[in-house]
Write a protein that holds these residues in place. Structure first.
Motif, short mmCIF file in Angstrom:
data_model
loop_
_atom_site.label_atom_id
_atom_site.label_comp_id
_atom_site.label_asym_id
_atom_site.label_seq_id
_atom_site.Cartn_x
_atom_site.Cartn_y
_atom_site.Cartn_z
N TYR A 32 0.75 -1.14 0.02
CA TYR A 32 -0.02 0.08 0.01
C TYR A 32 0.92 1.14 -0.17
O TYR A 32 1.65 1.45 0.94
N MET A 34 1.20 5.01 1.04
CA MET A 34 0.37 5.78 2.25
C MET A 34 0.37 7.08 2.03
O MET A 34 1.28 7.59 1.43
N ALA A 50 3.01 11.87 1.03
CA ALA A 50 2.59 10.42 0.76
C ALA A 50 4.00 9.93 0.62
O ALA A 50 4.96 10.26 0.40
N ALA A 97 -3.96 7.34 5.29
CA ALA A 97 -4.86 6.81 4.18
C ALA A 97 -3.88 5.67 3.39
O ALA A 97 -2.76 6.02 3.36
N ALA A 98 -4.39 4.66 3.04
CA ALA A 98 -3.94 3.64 2.12
C ALA A 98 -4.38 3.50 0.69
O ALA A 98 -5.83 3.50 0.43
N SER A 99 -3.69 3.42 -0.15
CA SER A 99 -3.71 3.37 -1.60
C SER A 99 -3.28 1.95 -2.01
O SER A 99 -2.30 1.58 -1.98
N TYR A 104 0.34 5.35 -7.77
CA TYR A 104 -0.51 6.62 -7.50
C TYR A 104 0.38 7.99 -8.10
O TYR A 104 0.20 9.11 -7.73
N TYR A 108 -1.27 11.26 -6.38
CA TYR A 108 -1.13 10.79 -4.72
C TYR A 108 -1.44 11.96 -3.90
O TYR A 108 -1.79 11.60 -2.78
N THR A 113 -7.59 8.96 -4.35
CA THR A 113 -6.74 7.96 -4.93
C THR A 113 -6.76 7.03 -3.70
O THR A 113 -6.21 5.97 -3.90
N TYR A 114 -7.08 7.11 -2.59
CA TYR A 114 -6.94 6.30 -1.10
C TYR A 114 -8.31 5.35 -1.00
O TYR A 114 -9.47 5.96 -1.15
N ASP A 115 -7.98 4.16 -0.73
CA ASP A 115 -9.13 3.32 -0.35
C ASP A 115 -9.72 3.03 1.05
O ASP A 115 -10.60 2.97 1.27
N TRP A 117 -9.09 4.53 5.11
CA TRP A 117 -8.84 5.99 6.00
C TRP A 117 -8.76 5.46 7.54
O TRP A 117 -9.50 4.62 7.91
#
Length: 127
Positions: A32, A34, A50, A97-99, A104, A108, A113-115, A117
């Motif tokens: 991920y 971040m 990020a 947050a994690a993507s 990204y 970013y 962009t992030y899935d 939280w």
């Protein structure tokens, strides 16, 4: 993946503070990318910093560049934000947050962009 941010508090201008974000659940944390975002009352969520899953290249908002440092410990499934020379303008709820999209690049700084939280941790900087 579940994210738990911590470390917020009340500090004075010029002080330093370190935030942490612990990831849990069925996750391979290193996969991920971040990010840290912040939000003040009445304002939109704002990008702060990020870092890629590998812990390589980091990105920063201009407003925090040179004062904040993002880092991660993939062995501990934890993301950090070291903040120094804090200003009253840094007062906000900080979210990690994690993507999981895998790339990204160029996006970013967008919340979309992030899935995943975290719940946020409040940082208050007094003058």
């Amino acid at each position: 993946v579940q994210l738990q941010a911590s470390g917020g508090g009340l500090v004075q201008a010029g002080d330093s503070l370190s935030l942490s974000c612990a990831a849990s659940g069925r996750t391979t944390f290193y996969r991920y990318d971040m990010g840290w975002f912040r939000q003040s009352p009445g304002k939109e969520r704002q990008f702060v910093a990020a870092v890629r899953g590998s812990g390589g290249t980091a990105h920063y908002a201009d407003s925090v560049k040179g004062r904040f440092t993002i880092s991660r410990d993939n062995g501990r499934n934890t993301l950090y934000l070291q903040m120094s020379s804090l200003k009253p303008a840094d007062t906000a709820v900080y979210y990690c947050a994690a993507s999981g999209r895998g790339d990204y690049s160029g996006i970013y700084f967008l919340p979309s962009t992030y899935d995943y939280w975290g719940q946020g941790t409040l940082v208050t900087v007094s003058s």
